[in-house]
Scaffold this motif. Structure first.
Motif, mmCIF file in Angstrom:
data_model
loop_
_atom_site.group_PDB
_atom_site.id
_atom_site.type_symbol
_atom_site.label_atom_id
_atom_site.label_comp_id
_atom_site.label_asym_id
_atom_site.label_seq_id
_atom_site.Cartn_x
_atom_site.Cartn_y
_atom_site.Cartn_z
ATOM 1 N N ARG A 320 96.547 -66.685 -34.221
ATOM 2 C CA ARG A 320 96.877 -67.825 -34.827
ATOM 3 C C ARG A 320 96.025 -68.302 -36.149
ATOM 4 O O ARG A 320 96.721 -69.183 -36.914
ATOM 5 N N THR A 321 94.893 -67.889 -36.154
ATOM 6 C CA THR A 321 94.167 -68.020 -37.302
ATOM 7 C C THR A 321 94.216 -66.863 -38.537
ATOM 8 O O THR A 321 93.431 -67.046 -39.291
ATOM 9 N N GLN A 322 95.286 -66.203 -38.396
ATOM 10 C CA GLN A 322 95.564 -65.287 -39.402
ATOM 11 C C GLN A 322 95.958 -65.872 -40.651
ATOM 12 O O GLN A 322 97.046 -66.514 -40.523
ATOM 13 N N LEU A 323 95.638 -65.589 -41.814
ATOM 14 C CA LEU A 323 96.071 -66.038 -43.122
ATOM 15 C C LEU A 323 97.318 -65.050 -43.359
ATOM 16 O O LEU A 323 97.224 -63.811 -43.667
ATOM 17 N N LYS A 324 98.448 -65.834 -43.761
ATOM 18 C CA LYS A 324 99.708 -65.204 -44.083
ATOM 19 C C LYS A 324 100.216 -65.904 -45.365
ATOM 20 O O LYS A 324 100.850 -66.818 -45.079
ATOM 21 N N ILE A 325 100.307 -65.196 -46.310
ATOM 22 C CA ILE A 325 101.094 -65.662 -47.345
ATOM 23 C C ILE A 325 101.843 -64.287 -47.952
ATOM 24 O O ILE A 325 101.265 -63.157 -48.058
ATOM 25 N N ASP A 326 103.083 -64.558 -48.053
ATOM 26 C CA ASP A 326 104.046 -63.351 -48.551
ATOM 27 C C ASP A 326 103.672 -62.555 -49.788
ATOM 28 O O ASP A 326 103.612 -61.438 -50.095
ATOM 29 N N HIS A 327 103.079 -63.370 -51.078
ATOM 30 C CA HIS A 327 102.585 -62.993 -52.160
ATOM 31 C C HIS A 327 101.301 -63.135 -52.491
ATOM 32 O O HIS A 327 100.787 -64.256 -51.956
ATOM 33 N N TRP A 328 100.937 -62.204 -53.358
ATOM 34 C CA TRP A 328 99.326 -62.643 -53.846
ATOM 35 C C TRP A 328 99.203 -64.052 -54.332
ATOM 36 O O TRP A 328 100.065 -64.120 -55.445
ATOM 37 N N PRO A 329 98.376 -64.854 -54.084
ATOM 38 C CA PRO A 329 98.370 -66.006 -55.033
ATOM 39 C C PRO A 329 97.652 -66.014 -56.282
ATOM 40 O O PRO A 329 96.838 -64.993 -56.563
ATOM 41 N N GLU A 330 98.254 -66.940 -57.013
ATOM 42 C CA GLU A 330 97.497 -66.863 -58.467
ATOM 43 C C GLU A 330 96.305 -67.781 -58.554
ATOM 44 O O GLU A 330 95.419 -67.633 -59.567
ATOM 45 N N ASP A 331 96.265 -68.567 -57.456
ATOM 46 C CA ASP A 331 94.920 -69.460 -57.488
ATOM 47 C C ASP A 331 93.665 -68.517 -57.463
ATOM 48 O O ASP A 331 93.523 -67.782 -56.323
ATOM 49 N N GLU A 332 92.807 -68.776 -58.143
ATOM 50 C CA GLU A 332 91.613 -67.938 -58.230
ATOM 51 C C GLU A 332 90.785 -67.928 -57.320
ATOM 52 O O GLU A 332 90.450 -66.911 -56.530
ATOM 53 N N PRO A 333 90.456 -69.177 -56.455
ATOM 54 C CA PRO A 333 89.521 -69.188 -55.328
ATOM 55 C C PRO A 333 90.310 -68.702 -54.066
ATOM 56 O O PRO A 333 89.694 -67.795 -53.235
ATOM 57 N N LEU A 334 91.435 -68.781 -53.992
ATOM 58 C CA LEU A 334 92.509 -68.561 -52.914
ATOM 59 C C LEU A 334 92.564 -66.698 -53.035
ATOM 60 O O LEU A 334 92.565 -65.933 -52.000
ATOM 61 N N PHE A 335 92.809 -66.632 -54.255
ATOM 62 C CA PHE A 335 92.809 -64.944 -54.477
ATOM 63 C C PHE A 335 91.517 -64.161 -53.993
ATOM 64 O O PHE A 335 91.660 -63.174 -53.554
ATOM 65 N N ALA A 336 90.442 -64.648 -54.352
ATOM 66 C CA ALA A 336 89.225 -64.135 -53.930
ATOM 67 C C ALA A 336 89.031 -63.992 -52.438
ATOM 68 O O ALA A 336 88.639 -63.120 -52.183
ATOM 69 N N LEU A 337 89.509 -65.229 -51.754
ATOM 70 C CA LEU A 337 89.228 -65.050 -50.100
ATOM 71 C C LEU A 337 90.307 -64.027 -49.781
ATOM 72 O O LEU A 337 89.848 -63.146 -48.854
ATOM 73 N N PHE A 338 91.394 -63.960 -50.337
ATOM 74 C CA PHE A 338 92.533 -62.903 -49.752
ATOM 75 C C PHE A 338 92.049 -61.582 -50.188
ATOM 76 O O PHE A 338 92.204 -60.560 -49.473
ATOM 77 N N LEU A 339 91.443 -61.293 -51.290
ATOM 78 C CA LEU A 339 90.939 -60.081 -51.639
ATOM 79 C C LEU A 339 89.759 -59.461 -50.403
ATOM 80 O O LEU A 339 89.911 -58.366 -50.191
ATOM 81 N N GLU A 340 89.136 -60.382 -50.242
ATOM 82 C CA GLU A 340 87.970 -59.882 -49.456
ATOM 83 C C GLU A 340 88.429 -59.768 -47.915
ATOM 84 O O GLU A 340 88.286 -58.677 -46.981
ATOM 85 N N LEU A 341 89.562 -60.700 -47.461
ATOM 86 C CA LEU A 341 90.379 -60.258 -46.459
ATOM 87 C C LEU A 341 90.929 -59.075 -46.133
ATOM 88 O O LEU A 341 90.832 -58.169 -45.297
ATOM 89 N N HIS A 342 91.620 -58.634 -47.288
ATOM 90 C CA HIS A 342 92.250 -57.345 -47.240
ATOM 91 C C HIS A 342 91.284 -56.146 -47.312
ATOM 92 O O HIS A 342 91.569 -55.207 -46.572
ATOM 93 N N ARG A 343 90.379 -56.321 -47.996
ATOM 94 C CA ARG A 343 89.274 -55.292 -48.138
ATOM 95 C C ARG A 343 88.673 -55.319 -46.609
ATOM 96 O O ARG A 343 88.379 -53.891 -46.202
ATOM 97 N N ARG A 344 88.436 -56.265 -45.715
ATOM 98 C CA ARG A 344 87.593 -56.117 -44.584
ATOM 99 C C ARG A 344 88.824 -55.485 -43.514
ATOM 100 O O ARG A 344 88.426 -54.872 -42.750
ATOM 101 N N ARG A 345 90.169 -55.890 -43.759
ATOM 102 C CA ARG A 345 91.231 -55.483 -42.845
ATOM 103 C C ARG A 345 91.554 -54.045 -43.029
ATOM 104 O O ARG A 345 91.631 -53.198 -41.989
ATOM 105 N N ASP A 346 91.134 -53.637 -44.212
ATOM 106 C CA ASP A 346 91.510 -52.098 -44.731
ATOM 107 C C ASP A 346 90.411 -51.189 -43.997
ATOM 108 O O ASP A 346 90.623 -50.123 -43.573
ATOM 109 N N LYS A 347 89.221 -51.891 -43.997
ATOM 110 C CA LYS A 347 88.059 -50.869 -43.273
ATOM 111 C C LYS A 347 88.373 -51.050 -41.826
ATOM 112 O O LYS A 347 87.979 -50.039 -41.229
ATOM 113 N N ILE A 348 88.762 -51.977 -41.110
ATOM 114 C CA ILE A 348 89.196 -51.878 -39.604
ATOM 115 C C ILE A 348 90.361 -50.794 -39.522
ATOM 116 O O ILE A 348 90.116 -49.983 -38.590
ATOM 117 N N ALA A 349 91.319 -50.946 -40.386
ATOM 118 C CA ALA A 349 92.458 -50.095 -40.229
ATOM 119 C C ALA A 349 91.785 -48.548 -40.583
ATOM 120 O O ALA A 349 92.201 -47.667 -39.912
#
Length: 1630
Positions: A320-349
């Protein structure tokens, strides 16, 4: 203070002092206090009535002139304390205050001054703990959710003032909120807290001061009650920034985990609902506002801050607490958060995915292999149909799927596999396959299979056709043309069988197939020979309903017909069609058949299309017609068993044109010898016609017939065989069997169930059942094993056994069924549990079959392992069922070779032999009295019959002792006993009673021998006399079934005399040996499909003996007494080896080698016995076992045969042998990476690898035996040793070779591992170009430190010194070699696995950088990244390394392991401990990670694996760790995330609380986390079972109950201890 006193008085005016008040009154008082400071009117009833009586104009005037000023904010605390003194229940007041405050914050969010006061009040009360954040925040968030849901649901329809907006906001807390529609954003999920929102129960008009926040247009809409509601845009603009500000303030205090989780749920919901498209944001004064979004991002960063660890970082990646946005956001703070999320998710994978996962594909070398398997990036199970529909054409996944399908089309797996993985085409799915036919993914499946769409199989089929159409000279330049033409024709026949099955089942859309094939031909990107094979292939399927329906419904009939005709590329004039081979004639004349079928659809269109070619086809049609008329007039006499080439070609053509006519002609020829009447036994006395013998149709003729006609012939023969009106000839049955073997995909059927439904009346006759069972037992077992239907057939056989075993006199039918069941049980490689709901099942199986099932379980578990968890789950019920219906106990010598699980289950089983002897002794006098009257000759015959009847009816409890009593009489009156009377008695018993008599007789006989030995008799004389008596009963008088008698003796191997009697009967006496020799001469070669006939039918008594023939004299087809011994002799050999009588076992093998050639699975028997007794067999016995194999059918290598035969002086095989072994598997077993590979190519076009020497039985891949191997690859499945695919044969041959080498296994495993993972010197440019692989050299990364050696250690280097030749190292380091090595090792028993784990652990641990603690973290991260690079890409980028190859080998090995043996993978980590560095720790996680998706279904195994990972982490980050220097906890954030993911992965797809770990797992983690350092423990605080620290424990519904139970138990224990101390104190005082 006057205002303050007035405020307090106004707030408490309606309250009666003293006592607990209703919560409603407390809320009213608190509401009035806040209304006073907010400038809002009170809620007095009298004031409300007065206002109601006034006109609206007067009311506005009064309110405007008499409105009091709100008190100052500083006075609020004093007024609240006065209010606090009024209410004694502080908790009640706090609850009311939190509810009112939460409601007011939502309602007043648009009013700046009111918001300012509310924030001041909230902060003031929170500091004094008069408001608790943990209970307030859920109320606030719930109110916010209700407001947003109501506001966002309404559209902006009207404008209103802020005052009217505020008047309606107070009603938002109502429960009658309109539901969301599909077009509205998703409402936030309910909060985890159980507290309700504390909104006031009343509402009143709210007066708003002039300080209202002004906006350009306050939009609102009216609900059904007449009130006003905030629009969604304004709710977001005013409310969310306020809530974010409150949440940020709350985070400054110490919140409970559940409150932090509530915050995260709300914030993530807001972000997920946000539309990131430009222009979609909320505008305030014309400016797009994302301030609330930035606040949400700040909140998430604060929550996942690892220093505080309020929530684990993994929480934003899961559920339920998973961030889900279909496209990469253009908003800079949110983009930085999503970038870190994908980096950590890729390390799990990274830790979940196997290395080279994109290459993993079924090899079809083992029947256990599932289809192509997919798991998600994080290990989640993916459903096959969803995958098939989602994979885009041309993607890596698409190519992987096509790689699997192309390999399958070459290898020809069974129809059972195809049905599991193929989806019907959309044209045929409507109404017939709304969902997959079978559930491919179950909860018990540890490797969920994928499914392939119709587009995938269509493209793969087109690729296969183009591959077969490749000119012979282009692909087979070094092979004789005649052989390759024959091999190519065999490939076409196999593919046509599959293609017919695909079309009939609707897996390929015919029209789409025609379009795709025509497009590929038109592309012209590869050479294609001009032949009519495609026309012949289409002619096979034109009569199918699916094809005709597609053609009739085609809107582009003309275009489709043009494409179909374009495939007819080789047109030969009529005058040139003489003296052609049958195959060439068929391909030349097949066009006329095609034209006829298309004409039947649209004649006018076809005349237009064919044009001038029409006359040519008509002339060919006339030529065929004239030839057939000549046959009909008798001018040509056709002997279908021996046709000349032209006649055979014409019959093939006619089978495609007029299949019914040819079918009738063939059946007339099979019946041409006429029939004779046969009086059926029994009371009915029906007369049945027995068809006289002819010759069967040869395989070469049957292979070229159309599949449609073959199906007609099969159905016609079935009508004749199973209707019960005729007894078919053996030639007819042989023809029937040959057709089923030639087209296994098209013609396979379930004989028992299918025939029972079609011929219910006929199969009620025992004779018809005998025909069916003989066909199954002696002809079709290979077909059922190939189709993977042995288990289903055994279920069907069980029904027959349960029905027949209680019928008197049904010995022939019962013994044949039982023998078939034994053969089926030994062909099973899984646990078998008979369903208890089978009707009439008083006991499920016979005593003999129960014993055999236990032995087969032991063999399977020890040699192959139990493949899946569902089999492990039914193991215990299966054992209980077997043991409940069996009286047998196994000897200690037998059980010492059992696997531990089975040995423990049988250890406490009591031996009932002494009880049986005592029972016999109690009835011995009575039984012998009756038997003397029956068996001794001095009595009157009528008296003997009366005695028999009296024994049967008056003493039924004595029936099981008849054989024992007869044996006792024979032992003393052997020469004068009347055996015929004993035979009549035995025939009158039930079949299972005969079995019971034999087992009892064996026990009594062995006991009697022991007694006589004590009386001084010689052992030799006693054994000779016993052997002579048994031989008389089994083979001379034929009273007892010899196979059951031998099994009964062998099962009593703990008595030394039992096996001596077996050896004496089989070796010392000549009765059975001579019978076997006679049968071998009369039967001839075991390849029954090659027998030209005619066949000689034997009498039942002559073939089976008196007892087995029974009362039924139904004609014999294939049954024979010698064949009944085929499943018995292997069991006897097992017993002899268990009792260390290996020389005797060798004598048995030598004496009965003529019989064992007819064994349906002798190669599997050799493989299993080598694995079962690995390390215990002498070399001489191994040579004897291998010598009985047909070496012309088994691709043994020269080096192996010479080594086993003692022709070499070396003690061990050279390293080249192991390299060649793996490269042979790559060439013939592992699916190729390239799109197409000829039969003579290696990987990606690599030529087949050479070996020294040449021999017809060289290993696959050898350059000197390619011709033989090509013929083997394209032979039909039944032509292989132990029929199956050629891949199965090659893999099992490699297994047999390794098992035949002398122990220990360490040397062989070391050689194989090093051959797969070593990095050779870079090859020359020419050799690199020839193999298509980049040179493998030193890593090119500038960050990587140089390795001291290229291999990793001196031992690896030493092991590779002999592998430097280009012929043997061409594919070294190739990922397919790694997969071949893993596949081979996984098929070997666990004795090899221990050596494998030791070797791989040594390679990893002794690699130079694993223990290096002096490097910088940046360097070590680069080294680790280099090590875990996929070998496929590493080879191409010249980055291959030993550690990466070893890890890929471990991953591939675990993927092929049966589930039962997966726990052994823990040894790889255990042998490396203690873990020396962070890089070493990451390697351990990388090894074990891919196992977790398979282990989650086994709670016990998953818990062990999780504990192992935490223990490995404790080696580096433990309290007592000796690793220096100390590493920071932040360095392993990826491992922390992975462990969180592992814990939550366990509950995926099971009936558990969504998104919540198992309570048992949290308890386990609590224990293992205690071993870690405090800073590392802090990062795992949420994986413990502590309510005060863990969001998972505090939000789990079961954890609260468990905690209460634990607290209650603790309190009870403390109370008991206190009471005990009190008692002790009293006693001390006393």
């Amino acid at each position: 203070m006057e205002l303050s006193s007035a405020g307090a008085a106004a707030a408490t005016g309606a309250v009666v002092a003293g006592g607990n008040l209703p919560i409603q009154d407390v809320r009213v008082a608190v509401q009035d206090l806040f209304n006073l400071y907010l400038g809002r009117p009170t809620t007095s009833k009298n004031d409300a009535i007065t206002r109601e009586q006034q006109s609206s104009k007067q009311r506005r005037k009064v309110m405007a002139t008499n409105r009091p000023q709100p008190p100052k904010d500083e006075n609020f605390l004093a007024d609240y304390q006065d209010l606090q003194a009024t209410f004694p229940d502080m908790e009640q007041l706090r609850s009311a205050t939190e509810g009112v405050l939460a409601s007011l914050l939502v309602h007043c969010s648009y009013h700046a001054l009111q918001v300012e006061f509310l924030l001041y009040a909230l902060q003031t009360l929170a500091k004094l703990s008069l408001v608790r954040w943990d209970s307030f925040l859920p109320l606030l968030l719930r109110a916010v959710g209700s407001c947003e849901m109501a506001g966002l649901h309404q559209g902006p329809q009207a404008t209103s003032t802020p005052a009217t907006v505020a008047s309606h906001v107070l009603t938002i807390g109502s429960s009658t909120t309109p539901p969301l529609t599909a077009s509205t954003p998703a409402s936030p999920a309910p909060l985890l807290s159980s507290s309700g929102i504390g909104s006031p129960a009343h509402s009143s008009a709210v007066d708003v001061s002039s300080n209202v926040i002004q906006s350009t247009a306050a939009t609102a809409s009216t609900n059904g009650a007449g009130g006003k509601m905030l629009s969604g845009a304004r709710v977001v603009t005013w409310l969310r920034p306020l809530v974010c500000k409150i949440l940020q303030a709350a985070l400054e205090s110490e919140l409970k985990p559940v409150a932090c989780f509530d915050i995260l749920v709300q914030v993530v919901t807001w972000i997920n609902q946000w539309d990131p498209k430009p222009g979609s944001g909320i505008k305030d004064d014309g400016i797009e506002s994302t301030a609330w979004l930035h606040s949400c991002v700040e909140l998430i960063w604060a929550l996942i801050n690892e220093a505080k660890c309020r929530v684990p970082f993994y929480a934003v990646l899961h559920d339920r607490t998973q961030l889900k946005i279909d496209h990469w956001p253009e908003d800079e703070p949110l983009f930085a958060l999503f970038l870190e999320l994908h980096r950590r998710r890729d390390k799990i994978a990274l830790h979940i995915q196997m290395l080279d996962q994109h290459l993993h594909c079924p090899t079809f070398a083992t029947l256990r292999t599932t289809a192509l398997t997919y798991i998600g990036n994080l290990g989640e199970p993916l459903h096959g149909e969803d995958i098939a529909n989602a994979i885009p054409r041309g993607s890596l996944e698409w190519e992987r799927a096509l790689r699997c399908l192309r390999h399958a089309l070459r290898i020809n797996p069974s129809a059972d596999w195809w049905r599991k993985v193929l989806l019907s085409a959309p044209r045929y799915r409507q109404g017939t396959q709304s969902q997959p036919a079978q559930s491919r993914v179950t909860l018990t499946s540890t490797q969920p299979a994928s499914e392939f769409s119709a587009d995938m199989i269509c493209e793969a089929a087109v690729d296969r056709i183009l591959e077969l159409m490749t000119p012979i000279s282009a692909g087979y330049s070094s092979v004789p043309v005649s052989l390759t033409e024959a091999g190519r024709w065999q490939e076409w026949l196999i593919f046509a069988d599959m293609f017919y099955f695909f079309m009939r089942s609707g897996y390929i859309d015919f029209l789409e197939f025609i379009d795709t094939l025509a497009a590929r031909f038109a592309r012209g990107d590869q050479p294609v020979m001009r032949s009519n094979h495609v026309t012949w292939l289409l002619a096979q399927v034109f009569r199918l309903e699916t094809v005709m329906a597609a053609l009739n419904s085609d809107s582009k009939k003309l275009e489709t017909a043009q494409k179909i005709l374009s495939f007819h590329m080789a047109e030969r004039p009529v005058e040139q069609t003489t003296n052609l081979s049958p195959q060439t004639m068929l391909l030349d004349f097949i066009g006329s058949s095609q034209i006829l079928r298309l004409w039947s659809i649209n004649r006018q269109m076809m005349e237009q299309l064919t044009g001038n070619r029409s006359n040519e086809h008509i002339q060919k049609g006339k030529q065929i017609d004239e030839w057939w008329k000549a046959v009909g007039k008798g001018e040509r006499i056709l002997d279908y068993s021996n046709l000349d080439e032209k006649s055979m070609g014409m019959v093939w053509v006619l089978s495609h044109t007029v299949s019914q006519t040819i079918c009738e002609a063939v059946m007339a020829w099979l019946n041409s010898k006429g029939a004779a009447d046969y009086m059926s036994p029994g009371q009915t006395g029906d007369r049945i016609a027995v068809i006289h013998e002819t010759r069967p149709l040869p395989v070469v003729l049957l292979a070229g017939l159309s599949l449609h006609m073959a199906s007609r012939v099969v159905n016609t023969i079935e009508d004749l065989m199973f209707a019960g009106q005729h007894v078919p000839s053996i030639a007819m049955v042989e023809t029937y069997v040959r057709l089923l073997l030639l087209a296994p995909q098209t013609l396979f059927r379930h004989h028992i169930n299918g025939m029972m439904q079609r011929y219910q009346q006929g199969l009620t006759k025992p004779g018809v059942q005998l025909v069916l069972l003989e066909i199954l037992n002696y002809r079709l077992l290979p077909l059922y094993r190939y189709q993977n239907k042995s288990r289903q057939l055994l279920f069907d056989i069980a029904k027959i056994i349960i029905t027949v075993k209680a019928k008197r006199g049904e010995h022939r039918l019962f013994r044949l069924t039982e023998n078939l069941a034994i053969n089926l049980i030994f062909s099973l490689r899984e646990v078998f549990l008979i369903k208890k709901e089978l009707k009439g099942a008083s006991t499920e199986f016979t005593e003999t079959l129960n014993r055999v099932m236990v032995i087969n379980l032991a063999i399977t578990m020890k040699t192959r392992g139990i493949p899946e968890i569902d089999q492990i789950m039914i193991l215990q019920p299966a054992l209980e069922q077997i043991l409940a219906n069996s009286q047998h106990t196994w000897s200690e010598k037998t059980m010492r070779h059992f696997p531990p699980t089975l040995r423990e289950a049988l250890a406490g089983r009591p031996d009932k032999r002494q009880q049986i002897i005592q029972q016999w002794q109690s009835v011995e006098a009575t039984v012998l009295h009756h038997l003397r009257a029956i068996l001794l000759p001095n009595n009157d015959p009528s008296y003997a019959m009366n005695a028999m009847n009296a024994l049967n009816h008056n003493f039924p409890q004595h029936r099981q002792y008849l054989c024992a009593g007869a044996w006792m009489l024979m032992d003393s009156h052997q020469d004068i006993i009347i055996a015929g009377n004993l035979g009549r008695v035995m025939k009158d018993l039930q079949p299972e009673e005969v079995t019971s008599n034999i087992y009892t007789m064996v026990d009594v006989m062995l006991h009697n021998i022991q007694v006589q030995l004590q009386h001084g008799h010689l052992q030799h004389d006693l054994l000779l006399r016993a052997s002579a008596g048994l031989a008389s009963l089994m083979w001379s008088q034929e009273i007892l079934p010899f196979d059951i008698t031998l099994l009964a003796l062998a099962d009593r191997d703990d008595d030394t005399h039992a096996l001596r009697l077996v050896v004496g009967l089989l070796l010392d006496r000549l009765e059975f040996v001579q019978r076997v020799q006679h049968y071998s001469v009369s039967r001839g070669q075991p390849e029954h499909w090659m027998h030209p006939g005619p066949f000689q039918r034997h009498e039942p008594q002559q073939a089976l003996g008196q007892h087995l023939a029974g009362k039924d004299r139904y004609p014999i087809f294939f049954d024979e007494m010698c064949l009944r011994a085929l499943p018995v002799i292997p069991l006897i050999i097992y017993r002899l080896i268990e009792n260390d009588a290996t020389e005797t076992a060798e004598r048995v093998l030598t004496s009965y080698e003529r019989l064992l050639v007819y064994h349906p699975a002798y190669f599997s028997f050799v493989r299993d016995i080598l694995a079962y007794f690995y390390g215990s067999l002498p070399s001489k016995l191994i040579v004897s076992l291998l010598g009985n194999l047909n070496l012309s059918k088994v691709p043994f290598s020269d080096a192996f045969l010479q080594h086993v035969g003692g022709q070499t002086q070396e003690a061990s095989l050279p390293p080249e042998y192991y390299s060649n072994l793996l490269q042979g598997l790559v060439n013939k077993v592992i699916p190729p990476l390239s799109k197409a590979r000829s039969s003579f190519a290696g990987v990606d076009g690599v030529p087949a690898l050479s070996r020294s020497g040449s021999n017809r039985s060289q290993a696959p891949g050898s350059a000197n035996n390619n011709t033989t191997n090509v013929a083997d690859v394209h032979r039909a499945f039944y032509l292989h040793q132990d029929p199956g695919t050629y891949s199965q044969l090659v893999l099992e041959t490699a297994v047999v070779e390794l098992l035949s080498l002398p122990p220990p296994s360490t040397h062989a495993v070391t050689m194989l591992v090093n051959a797969a993972v070593r990095i050779p010197s870079p090859p020359s440019h020419s050799s690199t170009a020839s193999c298509g692989l980049s040179a493998v050299g030193t890593p090119r990364s500038p960050l990587l430190p140089t390795s001291p050696t290229n291999v990793g250690d001196s031992q690896n280097q030493a092991n590779t010194n002999g592998l430097g030749s280009s012929s043997t190292s061409l594919l070294t380091g190739c990922p397919l070699v790694i997969q071949a090595c893993a596949l081979l090792l996984a098929q070997l028993p666990t004795a090899f696995h221990g050596s494998f784990y030791s070797e791989t652990a040594r390679i990893i641990k002794e690699f130079w950088w694993v223990t290096d603690q002096t490097r910088l973290p940046k360097e070590m991260d680069a080294v680790f990244g280099h090590a875990v690079w996929d070998p496929t890409w590493a080879v191409q980028d010249e980055m291959s390394n030993v550690v990466g190859n070893t890890m890929a080998l471990l991953h591939a090995f675990s993927a092929n392991l049966p589930f039962e043996w997966l726990e052994g993978m823990h040894s790889v980590i255990t042998l490396q401990r203690p873990i020396c560095s962070v890089a070493h720790l990451r390697l351990a996680f990388r090894i074990v990670g891919p196992l977790l998706p398979r282990l989650v279904i086994s709670r016990q195994l998953f818990a062990k694996t999780l504990a192992l990972l935490f223990t490995s982490m404790a080696d580096v980050f433990g309290r007592n760790s000796v690793v220096t220097p100390k590493c920071e906890a932040t360095e392993i954030s990826d491992l922390v995330d992975f462990l969180h993911h592992a814990v939550l992965m366990e509950v995926q797809g099971v009936n558990s609380v969504p998104g919540k770990p198992r309570p048992e797992t949290l308890m386990l983690c609590t224990k293992v986390i205690e071993r870690l350092r405090p800073d590392v423990q802090h990062m795992f605080r949420h994986l413990c079972a502590d309510f005060t620290t863990s969001i998972y424990a505090s939000t789990h519904p079961k954890m609260a109950q468990m905690q209460q139970q634990a607290q209650a138990a603790l309190q009870a224990q403390q109370a008991q201890q206190q009471q005990q101390r009190a008692q002790n104190t009293i006693m001390n005082i006393i």
